[in-house]
Design an enzyme around this catalytic site. Sequence first.
Site, PDB file in Angstrom:
ATOM      1  N   THR A 133       3.252   5.759  -4.672  1.00 23.28           N
ATOM      2  CA  THR A 133       1.499   5.771  -4.643  1.00 23.28           C
ATOM      3  C   THR A 133       1.705   5.657  -6.012  1.00 23.28           C
ATOM      4  O   THR A 133       0.413   5.003  -6.778  1.00 23.28           O
ATOM      5  CB  THR A 133       0.580   6.779  -3.934  1.00 23.28           C
ATOM      6  OG1 THR A 133       1.480   8.377  -4.521  1.00 23.28           O
ATOM      7  CG2 THR A 133       0.946   6.371  -2.094  1.00 23.28           C
TER       8      THR A 133
ATOM      9  N   SER B 192       0.579  -1.265  -0.404  1.00 25.86           N
ATOM     10  CA  SER B 192      -0.588  -0.166   0.080  1.00 25.86           C
ATOM     11  C   SER B 192       1.062   1.331   0.464  1.00 25.86           C
ATOM     12  O   SER B 192       2.460   1.030  -0.046  1.00 25.86           O
ATOM     13  CB  SER B 192      -0.315  -0.438   1.789  1.00 25.86           C
ATOM     14  OG  SER B 192      -0.531  -0.356   2.130  1.00 25.86           O
ATOM     15  N   LYS B 193       0.508   2.349   0.024  1.00 25.54           N
ATOM     16  CA  LYS B 193       1.148   3.482  -0.236  1.00 25.54           C
ATOM     17  C   LYS B 193       1.914   4.139   0.973  1.00 25.54           C
ATOM     18  O   LYS B 193       2.609   4.694   1.367  1.00 25.54           O
ATOM     19  CB  LYS B 193      -0.760   4.885  -0.307  1.00 25.54           C
ATOM     20  CG  LYS B 193      -1.264   5.212   1.057  1.00 25.54           C
ATOM     21  CD  LYS B 193      -2.313   5.811   0.810  1.00 25.54           C
ATOM     22  CE  LYS B 193      -2.703   6.063   2.175  1.00 25.54           C
ATOM     23  NZ  LYS B 193      -4.048   7.846   1.228  1.00 25.54           N
ATOM     24  N   ARG B 194       1.595   3.205   2.292  1.00 21.46           N
ATOM     25  CA  ARG B 194       2.473   2.941   3.281  1.00 21.46           C
ATOM     26  C   ARG B 194       4.099   3.001   2.970  1.00 21.46           C
ATOM     27  O   ARG B 194       5.117   3.255   3.760  1.00 21.46           O
ATOM     28  CB  ARG B 194       1.689   2.184   4.649  1.00 21.46           C
ATOM     29  CG  ARG B 194       1.932   1.389   4.965  1.00 21.46           C
ATOM     30  CD  ARG B 194       1.293   0.742   5.967  1.00 21.46           C
ATOM     31  NE  ARG B 194       1.397  -0.985   6.015  1.00 21.46           N
ATOM     32  CZ  ARG B 194       0.886  -2.190   5.235  1.00 21.46           C
ATOM     33  NH1 ARG B 194      -0.594  -1.009   4.817  1.00 21.46           N
ATOM     34  NH2 ARG B 194       0.357  -2.794   5.243  1.00 21.46           N
TER      35      ARG B 194
END
Length: 480
Positions: free
Chosen positions: A248, A242-244
């Site tokens: 992104t 994910s973006k973490r």
Amino acid sequence: MKVRFAPSPTGHLHIGGVRTALFNYLFVKNQGGQFILRIEDTDLSRSSREMAEEILEGLRWLGMNWDEGPIYQSDHFEKYRETAYRLLEQGKAYRCFCTPAEIEARKNSLENDGEKIYKYDRLCLNLTSEQIQQKLREKTPYVIRFFIPTGKTYFKDAIHKEMETDNSELEDFTLLKSDNSPTYHLSVVIDDCDMGITHVIRGDDHLSNTFKQILLFKALGLNPPKFAHLPLILGPDKKKLSKRHGETSILEFKKNGYLPETLVNFLSQLSWLPADSKKIFTMEELVKQFSLNKLSKSSPVFDYDKLRFLNGRIIQQKEAKDLYKLLAETQPFMDEYNEFPETKKINLIDLVKPRMKTLADFEAKFNIYLKGELNYQNNDLDKLNETHSNTDMKRYLKELLVKLGNLNESRFGSAEIEAELRACAAENNIDAACLIHPARFALTAEAVSPSIFDVFAFFGKEESIRRINRFIDYLEKNNG
């Protein structure tokens, strides 16, 4: 044979989506078929043409050119509505007047009673025709739900093999929302049929959706395509990427100095290994090798260290003039060096590229080698001082300056400089490293660099002497 890549323009094109697009592309090109690009923008409030354009740019950058499209689902709303109402007339769907708040309340009630999974309870399926007509006269908002028949649904997946579920596990899903906009299930089935899609290759987070869509295909009297569900990519922490975990958007990788062939090669090896996984492949070579039958169903891990290493390998293999062109096209910092001759910049790229992992890494080297932005106050100097005193460094560097001063500019090459430096070390009865390390730091303010003799040659006589004198001045002003 046709496949489609169908991103939603409600967010960036991320790594998982790119891997899905790539495997679709490799598969269909291997089979001599067509790669269709469809933009699933039925969520009008969250979709944007700007985000769609970003998706197109990302695919072009990676070299995945589509044969048809982009096709926007928002252009076909009327077809979706007609299909939903046809199913309604055939008794394969029904109107649901329940509000989201009412459904949520019933869901919470079940959970409070110990039930963990809520499925729509078909309350509106039991409405009489009079009750329905009354609600229509009152203009009560409604959605159209698909009626899940009894029995079992199964399909053969190219990766997961035989897949089966009891239909009692499935919920009567919505086809048409209360604002008359279609849901994902309705639009995707109609479009896959209209476009003649033969194979659907997507993430295995869609496995549960596939059962519903197969039932919808059958309700419409259509043959579903063949399916292949790719295992999801995990982050280094073994959780869903994910973006973490970093970038992104695929264009963030471009901005941060990654090359398109790096991403293509790296992503191609997430769930699939070409014949020689250590080789850098062209897209055409990957196409020739690709097979759905060779895909693993285990979730791969996205390793940023491996990605950087691979990017560095590809950078090393490129000609300096080609890297210069890439830097000029993608790295904004290059505008700051327009005053320098192109040949000087290309020579610098050739000098430092073996240690570069991304195109963005070149910025620091341009600052050091062209602008002369040297920071002596760093950890490298502390380490240097552990083995070389300021007094010794100044004395040896001054004697090296004498040697360098005796060289003509035309003879200021790496071989000549090495000979002079080693002669200077021998005359002082010291190891050559006692001169090499201080000289490297004097020229670059770094403990690691390309061959110090090549660095001298790059700077030339005048600049090399200027930088050494500057470092000597620094040493004299700091701790004598």
